[in-house]
Design a protein around this motif. Structure first.
Motif, PDB file in Angstrom:
ATOM      1  N   LYS A   6      -4.478   7.572  -3.606  1.00  0.00           N
ATOM      2  CA  LYS A   6      -4.762   8.125  -2.277  1.00  0.00           C
ATOM      3  C   LYS A   6      -6.153   8.734  -2.205  1.00  0.00           C
ATOM      4  O   LYS A   6      -6.687   8.944  -1.113  1.00  0.00           O
ATOM      5  CB  LYS A   6      -3.710   9.177  -1.895  1.00  0.00           C
ATOM      6  CG  LYS A   6      -2.319   8.573  -1.688  1.00  0.00           C
ATOM      7  CD  LYS A   6      -1.340   9.570  -1.118  1.00  0.00           C
ATOM      8  CE  LYS A   6      -0.937  10.611  -2.131  1.00  0.00           C
ATOM      9  NZ  LYS A   6       0.148  11.483  -1.649  1.00  0.00           N
ATOM     10  N   THR A   7      -6.761   9.000  -3.384  1.00  0.00           N
ATOM     11  CA  THR A   7      -8.084   9.634  -3.382  1.00  0.00           C
ATOM     12  C   THR A   7      -9.133   8.746  -2.721  1.00  0.00           C
ATOM     13  O   THR A   7     -10.179   9.239  -2.300  1.00  0.00           O
ATOM     14  CB  THR A   7      -8.557   9.977  -4.811  1.00  0.00           C
ATOM     15  OG1 THR A   7      -8.561   8.792  -5.606  1.00  0.00           O
ATOM     16  CG2 THR A   7      -7.656  11.028  -5.445  1.00  0.00           C
ATOM     17  N   TYR A   8      -8.835   7.451  -2.612  1.00  0.00           N
ATOM     18  CA  TYR A   8      -9.786   6.552  -1.963  1.00  0.00           C
ATOM     19  C   TYR A   8      -9.609   6.517  -0.450  1.00  0.00           C
ATOM     20  O   TYR A   8     -10.370   5.871   0.257  1.00  0.00           O
ATOM     21  CB  TYR A   8      -9.644   5.129  -2.535  1.00  0.00           C
ATOM     22  CG  TYR A   8     -10.093   5.076  -3.973  1.00  0.00           C
ATOM     23  CD1 TYR A   8      -9.175   5.187  -5.017  1.00  0.00           C
ATOM     24  CD2 TYR A   8     -11.447   4.977  -4.290  1.00  0.00           C
ATOM     25  CE1 TYR A   8      -9.596   5.186  -6.343  1.00  0.00           C
ATOM     26  CE2 TYR A   8     -11.878   4.971  -5.612  1.00  0.00           C
ATOM     27  CZ  TYR A   8     -10.934   5.083  -6.633  1.00  0.00           C
ATOM     28  OH  TYR A   8     -11.350   5.084  -7.933  1.00  0.00           O
TER      29      TYR A   8
ATOM     30  N   ASP B  31      -4.103   8.663   7.376  1.00  0.00           N
ATOM     31  CA  ASP B  31      -2.746   9.168   7.428  1.00  0.00           C
ATOM     32  C   ASP B  31      -1.941   8.182   6.573  1.00  0.00           C
ATOM     33  O   ASP B  31      -1.845   7.001   6.916  1.00  0.00           O
ATOM     34  CB  ASP B  31      -2.256   9.155   8.889  1.00  0.00           C
ATOM     35  CG  ASP B  31      -0.734   9.262   9.002  1.00  0.00           C
ATOM     36  OD1 ASP B  31      -0.198   8.922  10.061  1.00  0.00           O
ATOM     37  OD2 ASP B  31      -0.088   9.699   8.028  1.00  0.00           O
ATOM     38  N   VAL B  32      -1.437   8.641   5.426  1.00  0.00           N
ATOM     39  CA  VAL B  32      -0.714   7.721   4.535  1.00  0.00           C
ATOM     40  C   VAL B  32       0.797   7.843   4.663  1.00  0.00           C
ATOM     41  O   VAL B  32       1.547   7.325   3.845  1.00  0.00           O
ATOM     42  CB  VAL B  32      -1.124   7.909   3.048  1.00  0.00           C
ATOM     43  CG1 VAL B  32      -2.561   7.499   2.838  1.00  0.00           C
ATOM     44  CG2 VAL B  32      -0.872   9.333   2.598  1.00  0.00           C
TER      45      VAL B  32
ATOM     46  N   GLN C  57      -2.910   3.274  10.382  1.00  0.00           N
ATOM     47  CA  GLN C  57      -4.068   2.971   9.532  1.00  0.00           C
ATOM     48  C   GLN C  57      -3.652   2.147   8.317  1.00  0.00           C
ATOM     49  O   GLN C  57      -4.357   1.214   7.919  1.00  0.00           O
ATOM     50  CB  GLN C  57      -4.721   4.276   9.061  1.00  0.00           C
ATOM     51  CG  GLN C  57      -5.515   4.979  10.136  1.00  0.00           C
ATOM     52  CD  GLN C  57      -6.012   6.332   9.649  1.00  0.00           C
ATOM     53  OE1 GLN C  57      -5.245   7.165   9.188  1.00  0.00           O
ATOM     54  NE2 GLN C  57      -7.305   6.546   9.744  1.00  0.00           N
ATOM     55  N   VAL C  58      -2.490   2.509   7.741  1.00  0.00           N
ATOM     56  CA  VAL C  58      -2.011   1.766   6.572  1.00  0.00           C
ATOM     57  C   VAL C  58      -1.640   0.343   6.989  1.00  0.00           C
ATOM     58  O   VAL C  58      -1.917  -0.622   6.284  1.00  0.00           O
ATOM     59  CB  VAL C  58      -0.815   2.476   5.901  1.00  0.00           C
ATOM     60  CG1 VAL C  58      -0.217   1.608   4.802  1.00  0.00           C
ATOM     61  CG2 VAL C  58      -1.258   3.812   5.316  1.00  0.00           C
TER      62      VAL C  58
ATOM     63  N   LEU D 278       0.837  -1.203   0.000  1.00  0.00           N
ATOM     64  CA  LEU D 278       0.000   0.000   0.000  1.00  0.00           C
ATOM     65  C   LEU D 278       0.869   1.250   0.000  1.00  0.00           C
ATOM     66  O   LEU D 278       0.626   2.201  -0.743  1.00  0.00           O
ATOM     67  CB  LEU D 278      -0.924   0.009   1.225  1.00  0.00           C
ATOM     68  CG  LEU D 278      -2.105  -0.956   1.180  1.00  0.00           C
ATOM     69  CD1 LEU D 278      -2.811  -0.998   2.539  1.00  0.00           C
ATOM     70  CD2 LEU D 278      -3.110  -0.556   0.102  1.00  0.00           C
ATOM     71  N   GLU D 279       1.913   1.250   0.853  1.00  0.00           N
ATOM     72  CA  GLU D 279       2.803   2.410   0.910  1.00  0.00           C
ATOM     73  C   GLU D 279       3.459   2.653  -0.451  1.00  0.00           C
ATOM     74  O   GLU D 279       3.547   3.793  -0.919  1.00  0.00           O
ATOM     75  CB  GLU D 279       3.877   2.192   1.978  1.00  0.00           C
ATOM     76  CG  GLU D 279       4.727   3.436   2.175  1.00  0.00           C
ATOM     77  CD  GLU D 279       5.866   3.246   3.161  1.00  0.00           C
ATOM     78  OE1 GLU D 279       5.899   2.208   3.847  1.00  0.00           O
ATOM     79  OE2 GLU D 279       6.718   4.150   3.230  1.00  0.00           O
TER      80      GLU D 279
END
Lengths: 142, 147
Positions: free
Chosen positions: A41-43, A48-49, A55-56, A30-31
């Motif tokens: 990232k719009t999804y 917090d990415v 969360q990731v 994911l990262e």
């Protein structure tokens, strides 16, 4: 596109090798996806990415667990992934193009961590497997 | 036009200087032909491509892989001028080779996967992102003269 007996064997073996690292690899994929393909990232506007995000990590585990389920039900992916298929079709509505982006980043992650096992034949089987999962997840879109 | 930051350029060149073009080129092209077998359509004259072993051991695949990746080296040298750098090759791929530009995207992603396999921990998400930008830029540049 159909998974051959050899593909299924390769996928099962790969998942055994991944062992307890599924969540870690899911998060890393994911990262990688968020870094390389920022549109994804719009999804996740509520996430917090940044690197190390809890969360990731949690979401990486969800993805990995779903793929482990899929790997254990290669003879009937539509049934095994039915709930997730409904979720993606009616609630999440992630554009189909994004599944390829995540699949690619999962392959990059596996390649980086298991270069010796990620030979061309296994690579091909895993690519097919991830494509098959994506097909099921988008099967109820319209 | 794609713009690369100083950090992105460094991420790319730091990996590139370690790359054995013959080895990585052969592996990249070989994997492309195995994972996406329809790409074999451009290589009818290459002989035995009937199994992963045959593909990876095929001397013509190795030689062509080296050729392709050597050309990719031009991209690393011309990151700020990709379209110009690949203008002639773009015409060639359209007019003579008749290659669908989608194949450039497939090959670019294959290169990223092979680099990850060789450089492991060093191929961090940020490094990957820089390379994704480069392979995407090359794919666009190679498709730029199509008509």
């Amino acid at each position: 596109m159909v998974l051959s007996a050899e593909d299924k064997a390769n996928v099962k073996a790969a998942w055994d090798k991944i062992g307890g690292h599924g969540a870690e690899y899911g998060a890393e994929a994911l990262e990688r996806m968020f870094s390389s393909f920022p549109t994804t990232k719009t999804y996740f506007p509520h996430f917090d990415v940044s690197h190390g995000s809890a969360q990731v990590k949690a979401h990486g585990k969800k993805v990995a667990d779903a793929l482990a389920t899929a790997a254990g039900h290669l003879d009937d992916l539509p049934t095994a992934l039915s709930v997730l298929s409904d979720l993606h079709a009616h609630k999440l509505r992630v554009d189909p193009v994004n599944f390829k982006l995540l699949a690619h980043c999962l392959l990059v992650t596996l390649s980086a961590h298991h270069p010796a096992d990620f030979n061309p034949a296994v690579h091909a089987s895993l690519d097919k497997f991830l494509a098959a999962v994506a097909t099921v997840l988008t099967s109820k879109y319209r | 036009m794609v713009h690369f930051t100083a950090e992105e350029k460094a991420a790319i060149t730091n990996i590139w200087k370690k790359v054995n073009v013959e080895e990585i080129g052969a592996e990249t092209l070989g994997r492309l032909l195995i994972v996406y077998p329809w790409t074999q359509r451009f290589f009818d004259t290459f002989g035995n491509l009937s199994s992963p072993c045959a593909v990876m051991g095929n001397p013509r695949v190795k030689a062509h892989g080296k050729k392709v990746l050597t050309s990719f080296g031009e991209a690393v040298k011309n990151m700020d001028h990709l379209k110009e750098a690949f203008a002639k090759l773009s015409e060639l791929h359209c007019d003579k080779l008749h290659v669908d530009p989608e194949n450039f995207r497939l090959l670019g992603n294959m290169l990223v996967i092979v680099l990850a396999g060789h450089y492991g921990k060093e191929f961090t998400p940020d490094v990957q992102a820089a390379w994704q930008k480069l392979v995407a830029g090359v794919a666009v540049a190679l498709g730029n003269k199509y008509h």
